[in-house]
Design a protein around this motif. Structure first.
Motif, mmCIF file in Angstrom:
data_model
loop_
_atom_site.group_PDB
_atom_site.id
_atom_site.type_symbol
_atom_site.label_atom_id
_atom_site.label_comp_id
_atom_site.label_asym_id
_atom_site.label_seq_id
_atom_site.Cartn_x
_atom_site.Cartn_y
_atom_site.Cartn_z
ATOM 1 N N GLN A 153 0.748 -1.199 -0.060
ATOM 2 C CA GLN A 153 -0.028 0.109 -0.058
ATOM 3 C C GLN A 153 0.963 1.180 -0.244
ATOM 4 O OE1 GLN A 153 -2.467 -0.319 3.376
ATOM 5 N NE2 GLN A 153 -3.976 -1.786 2.470
ATOM 6 N N GLN A 159 2.632 1.788 -3.379
ATOM 7 C CA GLN A 159 1.408 2.209 -4.422
ATOM 8 C C GLN A 159 1.085 3.684 -4.311
ATOM 9 O OE1 GLN A 159 -2.015 -0.211 -4.171
ATOM 10 N NE2 GLN A 159 -0.946 -2.012 -5.413
ATOM 11 N N GLN A 160 0.950 4.273 -2.874
ATOM 12 C CA GLN A 160 0.570 5.524 -2.579
ATOM 13 C C GLN A 160 1.861 6.626 -3.007
ATOM 14 O OE1 GLN A 160 0.012 6.189 1.562
ATOM 15 N NE2 GLN A 160 -0.359 8.482 1.245
ATOM 16 N N ASN A 164 1.603 6.694 -6.778
ATOM 17 C CA ASN A 164 0.692 7.681 -7.093
ATOM 18 C C ASN A 164 1.018 8.923 -6.963
ATOM 19 O OD1 ASN A 164 -0.915 5.585 -7.873
ATOM 20 N ND2 ASN A 164 -2.022 5.594 -5.943
ATOM 21 N N GLU A 167 1.712 11.782 -9.888
ATOM 22 C CA GLU A 167 0.776 13.161 -9.763
ATOM 23 C C GLU A 167 1.879 14.455 -9.945
ATOM 24 O OE1 GLU A 167 -1.627 13.033 -6.144
ATOM 25 O OE2 GLU A 167 -2.919 11.455 -7.076
ATOM 26 N N GLN A 188 1.355 -1.166 -12.096
ATOM 27 C CA GLN A 188 1.298 0.145 -11.502
ATOM 28 C C GLN A 188 2.087 1.326 -12.015
ATOM 29 O OE1 GLN A 188 -0.851 1.145 -8.892
ATOM 30 N NE2 GLN A 188 -0.107 3.044 -9.397
ATOM 31 N N THR A 215 -1.054 8.418 -16.203
ATOM 32 C CA THR A 215 -1.335 9.401 -15.484
ATOM 33 C C THR A 215 -0.545 10.732 -15.736
ATOM 34 O OG1 THR A 215 -2.282 8.172 -13.613
ATOM 35 C CG2 THR A 215 -1.614 10.356 -12.824
ATOM 36 N N ASP A 254 -6.380 11.454 -12.922
ATOM 37 C CA ASP A 254 -6.005 10.589 -11.671
ATOM 38 C C ASP A 254 -6.499 9.253 -11.675
ATOM 39 O OD1 ASP A 254 -6.817 10.005 -8.603
ATOM 40 O OD2 ASP A 254 -6.139 11.919 -8.371
ATOM 41 N N GLN A 255 -5.846 8.447 -11.150
ATOM 42 C CA GLN A 255 -5.854 6.997 -10.928
ATOM 43 C C GLN A 255 -7.166 6.733 -10.285
ATOM 44 O OE1 GLN A 255 -2.522 4.457 -10.178
ATOM 45 N NE2 GLN A 255 -1.229 6.006 -11.384
ATOM 46 N N ASN A 256 -7.611 7.594 -9.465
ATOM 47 C CA ASN A 256 -8.890 7.039 -8.591
ATOM 48 C C ASN A 256 -10.071 7.253 -9.244
ATOM 49 O OD1 ASN A 256 -7.523 6.251 -6.233
ATOM 50 N ND2 ASN A 256 -7.391 8.430 -5.492
ATOM 51 N N ASN A 257 -9.818 8.058 -10.615
ATOM 52 C CA ASN A 257 -10.989 8.378 -11.351
ATOM 53 C C ASN A 257 -10.804 7.946 -12.879
ATOM 54 O OD1 ASN A 257 -13.416 9.914 -12.320
ATOM 55 N ND2 ASN A 257 -12.015 11.527 -12.928
ATOM 56 N N LYS A 275 -14.055 8.238 -15.129
ATOM 57 C CA LYS A 275 -15.186 7.099 -14.773
ATOM 58 C C LYS A 275 -16.240 7.832 -15.293
ATOM 59 C CE LYS A 275 -13.450 5.404 -10.485
ATOM 60 N NZ LYS A 275 -13.410 5.157 -9.085
#
Length: 233
Positions: free
Chosen positions: A97, A100-101, A104, A108, A163, A170, A176-179, A202
């Protein structure tokens, strides 16, 4: 005279007989006493041995007790192993985790700070009629990698390589990877050590096909972005 002699003989015989009986009775008494003494010593020594020596447990009971001891030790060892495995799994998940954070955040930062948009070359159309415009920027840089050794692309969503490919996408698109929805991510057969990804927001308002290439020791770098009119895998 004969009567006196006979009477004297009988008296002597009786006296001798009484003496013999007395001796025999004495011997019998002595023998009995010896028997009693010997028997007493035997029983007394037997009780003493039984008292001084602890009773041994039956073999069956000993085996059961040994098995219980072994089972208890085994259970304790198993519990320790399971606890250690849980701790290792927890540490591994936490490390994944965190990685990955960090990836990201790096992507960004690269997309907002590391890109010189003034050098971007934008042209209408592209490789197909579905492409609205094509963007190429010589200022794009590799996004970095934690991988070492000879590289082979790994198209597995749980892999580090996957990843890092998303980080490059990105970086190039600013999405954004969350979107992000990944519709396709696979090998670019037109060149070596290259991949193509089709992604969208999304809400599907932003749709891109992104070309990326691997740089040894530095990671994936975007080479071209195509803005799509519709999702094309």
């Amino acid at each position: 005279m004969n009567n006196d002699l006979n009477q004297h003989s009988r008296s002597g015989y009786r006296a001798k007989r009484r003496k013999t009986n007395l001796i025999l009775n004495s011997l019998i008494i002595i023998v009995l006493a010896l028997i009693i003494f010997v028997a007493y010593n035997i029983f007394a020594s037997g009780d003493s041995d039984n008292t001084s020596q602890p009773k041994q447990k039956p073999k069956t009971e000993q085996v059961k007790n040994e098995k219980k001891t072994d089972d208890t030790a085994l259970n304790q060892e198993s519990a320790k192993t399971e606890e250690a495995a849980k701790e290792d799994t927890g540490d591994e998940n936490e490390t994944t985790q965190n990685d990955q954070q960090q990836n990201n955040e790096q992507a960004e930062e690269a997309s907002t700070e590391g890109t010189d948009s003034s050098q971007a070359v934008v042209s209408d159309g592209g490789s197909s009629a579905n492409v609205i415009r094509t963007i190429e920027n010589p200022a794009w840089k590799p996004v970095g990698t934690s991988q070492t050794g000879q590289h082979t692309p790994v198209y597995n969503s749980n892999s580090v390589d996957w990843q890092e490919m998303l980080n490059a996408i990105t970086y190039a698109t600013g999405l954004d990877q969350n979107n992000m929805i990944v519709w396709f991510l696979g090998r670019d057969r037109s060149t070596t050590n290259a991949s193509i990804g089709t992604v969208s927001s999304k809400d599907k308002q932003q749709k891109y096909r992104v070309y990326i290439k691997w740089v040894d020791g530095e990671g994936w770098v975007p080479t071209k972005v195509e803005e799509l009119a519709k999702i094309d895998r």
